[in-house]
Write a protein that holds these residues in place. Structure first.
Motif, PDB file in Angstrom:
ATOM      1  N   GLN A 157       0.805  -1.218   0.000  1.00 39.01           N
ATOM      2  CA  GLN A 157       0.000   0.000   0.000  1.00 39.01           C
ATOM      3  C   GLN A 157       0.843   1.276   0.000  1.00 39.01           C
ATOM      4  O   GLN A 157       0.370   2.340  -0.409  1.00 39.01           O
ATOM      5  CB  GLN A 157      -0.977   0.013   1.176  1.00 39.01           C
ATOM      6  CG  GLN A 157      -0.353   0.117   2.548  1.00 39.01           C
ATOM      7  CD  GLN A 157      -1.408   0.275   3.640  1.00 39.01           C
ATOM      8  OE1 GLN A 157      -2.329   1.068   3.521  1.00 39.01           O
ATOM      9  NE2 GLN A 157      -1.300  -0.532   4.689  1.00 39.01           N
ATOM     10  N   THR A 191      -6.905   3.746  -0.096  1.00 35.58           N
ATOM     11  CA  THR A 191      -7.014   2.783  -1.198  1.00 35.58           C
ATOM     12  C   THR A 191      -7.248   1.373  -0.662  1.00 35.58           C
ATOM     13  O   THR A 191      -8.104   0.637  -1.167  1.00 35.58           O
ATOM     14  CB  THR A 191      -5.744   2.809  -2.064  1.00 35.58           C
ATOM     15  OG1 THR A 191      -5.554   4.125  -2.576  1.00 35.58           O
ATOM     16  CG2 THR A 191      -5.860   1.838  -3.223  1.00 35.58           C
ATOM     17  N   THR A 249     -10.854   1.013   0.714  1.00 32.81           N
ATOM     18  CA  THR A 249     -11.950   0.943  -0.255  1.00 32.81           C
ATOM     19  C   THR A 249     -11.769  -0.197  -1.262  1.00 32.81           C
ATOM     20  O   THR A 249     -12.662  -1.039  -1.420  1.00 32.81           O
ATOM     21  CB  THR A 249     -12.079   2.276  -1.007  1.00 32.81           C
ATOM     22  OG1 THR A 249     -10.812   2.634  -1.576  1.00 32.81           O
ATOM     23  CG2 THR A 249     -12.510   3.385  -0.074  1.00 32.81           C
ATOM     24  N   VAL A 250     -10.632  -0.242  -1.942  1.00 31.70           N
ATOM     25  CA  VAL A 250     -10.398  -1.249  -2.981  1.00 31.70           C
ATOM     26  C   VAL A 250     -10.189  -2.633  -2.386  1.00 31.70           C
ATOM     27  O   VAL A 250     -10.616  -3.641  -2.960  1.00 31.70           O
ATOM     28  CB  VAL A 250      -9.186  -0.853  -3.856  1.00 31.70           C
ATOM     29  CG1 VAL A 250      -8.892  -1.926  -4.894  1.00 31.70           C
ATOM     30  CG2 VAL A 250      -9.425   0.492  -4.524  1.00 31.70           C
ATOM     31  N   VAL A 264     -14.153  -4.023  -0.838  1.00 30.26           N
ATOM     32  CA  VAL A 264     -14.574  -5.060  -1.782  1.00 30.26           C
ATOM     33  C   VAL A 264     -14.839  -6.379  -1.052  1.00 30.26           C
ATOM     34  O   VAL A 264     -15.840  -7.066  -1.306  1.00 30.26           O
ATOM     35  CB  VAL A 264     -13.514  -5.247  -2.884  1.00 30.26           C
ATOM     36  CG1 VAL A 264     -13.788  -6.508  -3.701  1.00 30.26           C
ATOM     37  CG2 VAL A 264     -13.475  -4.026  -3.800  1.00 30.26           C
TER      38      VAL A 264
END
Length: 548
Positions: free
Chosen positions: A84, A125, A128-129, A133
């Motif tokens: 990340q 990121t 959320t991603v 998911v």
């Protein structure tokens, strides 16, 4: 105000909201999984992954698909978390390898246990991603498995129980995504934040400095509660004002985490063409939940002796009653979100959320997981009742024979074995006990709560345990994965066994499973099995603390 009145009003308000959507949502979920037509976006997804939506799977193929999808998801999320720092909106956050692995397993198994502080370990990121998911697809996986088991009970003389990929896609696109979108808008209106703002340092009214965090919180919060996930954007979880600002957002969040689990029994009744079966499931779930809310509220109001009860570890904007409702609801499901610190509850007040998880989280359980775990207990109750009265155990025209009861027995013992073995090892190894804040009975409860939460895929914690160290990260990850997928494989095997049977006609000798008497038997089976399994451990932990 009288504590009984306050708690009763909270329960009645919640019950009224759930009753309002019970039939329409249960009916919609039934249509989703029995519809012979695919949406255009679904057909595109099927072509991309090479799935024929008209081809159904045997239970073995269904199970392989579930586990393979989970393994790939764990690896992908693990790499995303580790890398990340090279991604946009990372906020400079990172995790070490064992925390990253624990996090990946946690969110893929719908546990959402967090060994890290939400606002310190995961950038926007990843939130959320990655985590967002998984909040959707891990929830859809549990829902798919529940539907597969119901199909197995409803069908006869077949070796097919559906297509996992179709069930996964439909559960996501037709149930979770639209409901989460509406919920996110409601939470935004209630004051939950939704932005990509960098952390800001501000000067407080007393002249001190404080860092205010932002983030895509409302969208995460919606699926966190709706999908019975529980991983908080912030370390304080739903006690944080950016996640849960006021009393009515608190009510809405409790409603979200209960709405699908309490609607699925109606779906079950429609699919097996016996709505009274759905009523039995709903009544059992509701009875267990209301009992746990009442016991938690009683313990917390009694702890301090005053009219406000014990407010340690609780938010003033929620009070004892709504803290008790949230604690019982989040551990009665597989959510793991908290709006108060369970470690600060009284000994008996903390014992109730712990016991909720030990029941197998069937009150009402997580999205999908609650229904299929309850149906496992239904089969067990049928078998026990058949032995007591000398009748052949049958459920909706299907015989509960040696093969079926073997799958049920193994399913029932998986989680207790993980909890007790894991806790036993942890409390004798210095590398694990070094993370305990407390010693004695409360320290045992802290450790037992962690392994119970992980093995039951709940995710809540006693905050007194510092779990971010290799031994606890890895053993808790193992418990999460085994507790989720060993149970799922056994449930799918049970679905296949039922689907392959011929339907037996109902006769005068058939034991009814849609009566108030069977409801009591079912609830009693759940409580007795958990009691026989866990009472000695509870006696050494919260009960000993309460008596000391």
């Amino acid at each position: 105000m009288n504590p009984v009145v306050v708690t009763g009003a909270a329960v009645l308000t919640l019950a009224a909201l759930l009753a309002l959507v019970h039939v329409p949502l249960g009916t919609w979920i039934h249509r989703v999984f029995t519809d012979e037509d695919d949406w255009r976006v679904e057909r595109v997804l099927y072509r991309v992954v090479g799935v024929d939506p008209r081809t159904e799977q045997r239970w073995t193929g269904y199970a392989v698909s579930v586990v393979a999808f989970a393994v790939v998801s764990v690896l992908a999320l693990f790499l995303l978390v580790l890398l990340q720092g090279w991604l946009p909106w990372s906020q400079g956050r990172s995790m070490n390898w064992h925390t990253a692995l624990n996090t990946a397993v946690s969110f893929v198994t719908n546990t959402n246990w967090q060994s890290y502080a939400g606002e310190a370990g995961a950038g926007y990121t990843v939130q959320t991603v990655g985590l967002g998911v998984q909040n959707f697809v891990s929830t859809a996986t549990g829902l798919a498995v529940a539907i597969a088991l119901v199909r197995g009970i409803a069908r006869h003389s077949t070796d097919r129980i559906g297509n996992f990929w179709v069930d996964l896609v439909r559960g996501t696109t037709r149930v979770l995504l639209p409901m989460a979108a509406v919920a996110a808008v409601v939470l935004l209106a209630g004051g939950v934040v939704q932005n990509l703002t960098d952390p800001m340092a501000i000067t407080t009214v007393t002249g001190g400095q404080q860092v205010v965090q932002g983030g895509m919180v409302a969208s995460q919060e919606a699926i966190k509660e709706l999908g019975t996930n529980g991983g908080g954007f912030f370390n304080a979880n739903s006690a944080h004002p950016f996640e849960n600002p006021n009393a009515w957002t608190n009510l809405f969040e409790v409603f979200l985490l209960l709405v699908i689990p309490f609607s699925l029994p109606y779906t079950f009744g429609l699919m097996v063409r016996s709505r009274r079966q759905g009523v039995v499931a709903t009544a059992t779930m509701a009875g267990l939940l209301v009992t746990s809310i009442g016991l938690t509220a009683w313990a917390e109001y009694s702890a301090a002796g005053g009219p406000l009860g014990s407010m340690e570890g609780k938010e003033q904007r929620f009070g004892v009653a709504w803290s008790a409702v949230f604690a019982a609801s989040t551990t009665g499901t597989s959510t793991g979100a908290v709006n108060s610190m369970h470690d600060s509850f009284s000994a008996l007040g903390g014992a109730v959320p712990l016991s909720n998880m030990m029941l197998g989280e069937v009150s009402p359980g997580g999205v999908g997981t609650g229904l299929y775990n309850l149906l496992v207990y239904v089969v067990l109750a049928v078998f026990i009742a058949g032995l007591m009265v000398g009748r052949t155990p049958e459920l909706l025209g299907k015989t509960v024979g040696r093969r079926e009861i073997t799958y049920v027995a193994l399913s029932v013992v998986v989680t207790p074995a993980l909890v007790l073995v894991g806790t036993g090892l942890a409390v004798v190894l210095p590398v694990a006990t070094a993370g305990l804040l407390n010693s004695g009975p409360h320290g045992l409860t802290e450790m037992m709560y962690a392994y119970t939460s992980a093995s039951n895929n709940n995710g809540s914690a006693f905050a007194g345990l510092t779990a971010d160290q290799p031994f606890l990260d890895l053993t808790l990850a193992l418990c999460m994965f085994a507790g989720r997928f060993v149970t799922i494989v056994l449930v799918l095997a049970l679905a296949g066994a039922f689907a392959a049977q011929r339907r037996r006609p109902v006769t005068a000798g058939t034991m009814p499973t849609d009566t108030p008497l069977f409801t009591v038997l079912l609830a009693g089976t759940v409580v007795v099995v958990a009691g026989l399994t866990f009472f000695p451990a509870l006696a050494l932990g919260p009960i000993a603390e309460a008596l000391s």
